[in-house]
Write a protein that holds these residues in place. Structure first.
Motif, mmCIF file in Angstrom:
data_model
loop_
_atom_site.group_PDB
_atom_site.id
_atom_site.type_symbol
_atom_site.label_atom_id
_atom_site.label_comp_id
_atom_site.label_asym_id
_atom_site.label_seq_id
_atom_site.Cartn_x
_atom_site.Cartn_y
_atom_site.Cartn_z
ATOM 1 N N LYS A 25 0.809 -1.496 0.218
ATOM 2 C CA LYS A 25 0.422 0.096 0.034
ATOM 3 C C LYS A 25 1.217 1.616 -0.120
ATOM 4 O O LYS A 25 1.890 1.292 1.210
ATOM 5 C CB LYS A 25 -0.988 -0.019 1.018
ATOM 6 C CG LYS A 25 -1.708 -1.170 1.651
ATOM 7 C CD LYS A 25 -3.172 -0.979 0.209
ATOM 8 C CE LYS A 25 -4.397 -2.275 0.314
ATOM 9 N NZ LYS A 25 -4.892 -1.468 -0.902
ATOM 10 N N PRO A 26 0.735 2.169 -0.789
ATOM 11 C CA PRO A 26 1.408 3.739 -0.708
ATOM 12 C C PRO A 26 1.406 4.020 0.515
ATOM 13 O O PRO A 26 2.961 4.920 0.573
ATOM 14 C CB PRO A 26 0.734 3.801 -2.454
ATOM 15 C CG PRO A 26 -0.317 3.870 -2.080
ATOM 16 C CD PRO A 26 -0.783 2.369 -1.629
ATOM 17 N N GLU A 27 0.560 3.580 1.328
ATOM 18 C CA GLU A 27 0.452 5.046 2.075
ATOM 19 C C GLU A 27 1.119 4.404 3.115
ATOM 20 O O GLU A 27 2.237 5.082 4.212
ATOM 21 C CB GLU A 27 -0.995 5.183 2.549
ATOM 22 C CG GLU A 27 -2.240 4.839 1.950
ATOM 23 C CD GLU A 27 -2.760 4.716 0.740
ATOM 24 O OE1 GLU A 27 -3.718 5.334 0.450
ATOM 25 O OE2 GLU A 27 -2.315 3.800 0.777
ATOM 26 N N ALA A 28 1.773 3.247 3.929
ATOM 27 C CA ALA A 28 2.227 2.220 4.510
ATOM 28 C C ALA A 28 3.699 2.617 3.844
ATOM 29 O O ALA A 28 4.974 3.348 4.866
ATOM 30 C CB ALA A 28 2.381 0.838 4.566
ATOM 31 N N LEU A 29 3.979 2.559 1.935
ATOM 32 C CA LEU A 29 5.529 2.935 1.868
ATOM 33 C C LEU A 29 5.964 4.186 2.129
ATOM 34 O O LEU A 29 6.927 4.438 2.533
ATOM 35 C CB LEU A 29 5.248 2.256 0.356
ATOM 36 C CG LEU A 29 5.552 1.046 -0.032
ATOM 37 C CD1 LEU A 29 5.249 0.731 -1.948
ATOM 38 C CD2 LEU A 29 6.802 0.658 0.485
ATOM 39 N N GLY A 30 5.209 4.890 2.287
ATOM 40 C CA GLY A 30 5.407 6.643 2.867
ATOM 41 C C GLY A 30 5.925 6.793 3.933
ATOM 42 O O GLY A 30 6.255 7.351 4.517
ATOM 43 N N ASP A 31 5.027 5.623 4.952
ATOM 44 C CA ASP A 31 5.425 6.011 6.490
ATOM 45 C C ASP A 31 6.955 5.143 6.611
ATOM 46 O O ASP A 31 6.649 5.919 7.132
ATOM 47 C CB ASP A 31 4.226 5.464 7.356
ATOM 48 C CG ASP A 31 4.109 5.636 8.542
ATOM 49 O OD1 ASP A 31 4.005 6.606 9.315
ATOM 50 O OD2 ASP A 31 4.530 4.542 9.116
ATOM 51 N N PHE A 32 6.652 4.286 5.753
ATOM 52 C CA PHE A 32 7.921 3.895 6.371
ATOM 53 C C PHE A 32 9.284 5.118 5.896
ATOM 54 O O PHE A 32 9.737 5.192 6.080
ATOM 55 C CB PHE A 32 8.537 2.850 5.283
ATOM 56 C CG PHE A 32 9.913 2.602 5.288
ATOM 57 C CD1 PHE A 32 10.004 1.427 6.727
ATOM 58 C CD2 PHE A 32 10.399 2.135 4.647
ATOM 59 C CE1 PHE A 32 11.089 1.147 6.736
ATOM 60 C CE2 PHE A 32 11.733 1.849 4.535
ATOM 61 C CZ PHE A 32 12.563 0.917 5.899
ATOM 62 N N ALA A 33 9.339 5.545 4.258
ATOM 63 C CA ALA A 33 10.100 6.990 4.021
ATOM 64 C C ALA A 33 9.821 7.657 5.136
ATOM 65 O O ALA A 33 11.421 7.763 5.970
ATOM 66 C CB ALA A 33 9.758 7.196 2.958
ATOM 67 N N ALA A 34 8.960 8.252 5.492
ATOM 68 C CA ALA A 34 9.112 9.068 7.073
ATOM 69 C C ALA A 34 9.669 8.495 7.764
ATOM 70 O O ALA A 34 10.203 9.794 8.383
ATOM 71 C CB ALA A 34 8.223 9.980 6.879
#
Length: 171
Positions: A25-34
């Motif tokens: 999920k892009p939301e999870a990937l974005g959170d990992f990056a943050a």
């Protein structure tokens, strides 16, 4: 040093196994990056790292300390390869990091948990049920249960819910 374990789970509690039919999920990937940017680093296993590299470019993590824990990998350009969780944490501590993000692979997560090296866990629960998957395991010889305290619960979007816990009985 504070150690934070980050994982995406399915709604029925398995590690989310991503692939062409079930992309992350892009939301999870974005959170990992943050989370990785905030820590300035992340720790992964060799297989997870190879999956993250895709076509080989440095990607969004080029300015971070990336540590790959592997018993078999030799040198990997642009990252530090170590043989154990404790070596990974020692390396990041020597580099001046205040926190370490343990980013991936069930084997890596289980090794950090079994050695009692996790202060917090972040679980991103994806809106999918999976019939067969990997699970988190704790050292069943010395710990039957690990108590945790809920620190935060929030939706990330796309049906992903994030749960953040403090590990109470880290040894």
């Amino acid at each position: 040093m504070k150690t934070i374990m980050w994982a995406t789970l399915t709604a029925n509690g398995n590690y989310a196994q991503s692939g062409p039919e079930n992309p992350p999920k892009p939301e999870a990937l974005g959170d990992f990056a943050a989370q990785a940017q905030a820590a300035g680093n992340f720790i992964v296993g060799r297989k997870t790292f190879e999956g993250m590299r895709g076509n080989g470019g440095p990607g969004p993590f080029a300015d971070l300390d990336i540590v790959v824990v592997s018993k078999s990998a030799s040198a990997i350009p642009g990252v530090t390869v170590v043989g154990s969780p404790r070596e990974a944490l020692s390396y990041l501590e020597r580099r001046g990091h205040q926190a370490a993000l343990i980013g991936g692979g069930a084997d890596i997560h289980n090794s950090f948990l079994s050695e009692g090296l996790v202060d917090e866990v972040i679980f991103n629960v994806a809106p999918v049920l999976e019939g067969k998957g990997l699970n988190l395991l704790i050292d069943q010889e010395s710990y039957r249960y690990r108590h945790v305290e809920l620190l935060d619960c929030k939706p990330l979007g796309g049906g992903v819910v994030q749960l953040r816990y403090a590990v109470q009985d880290r040894h």
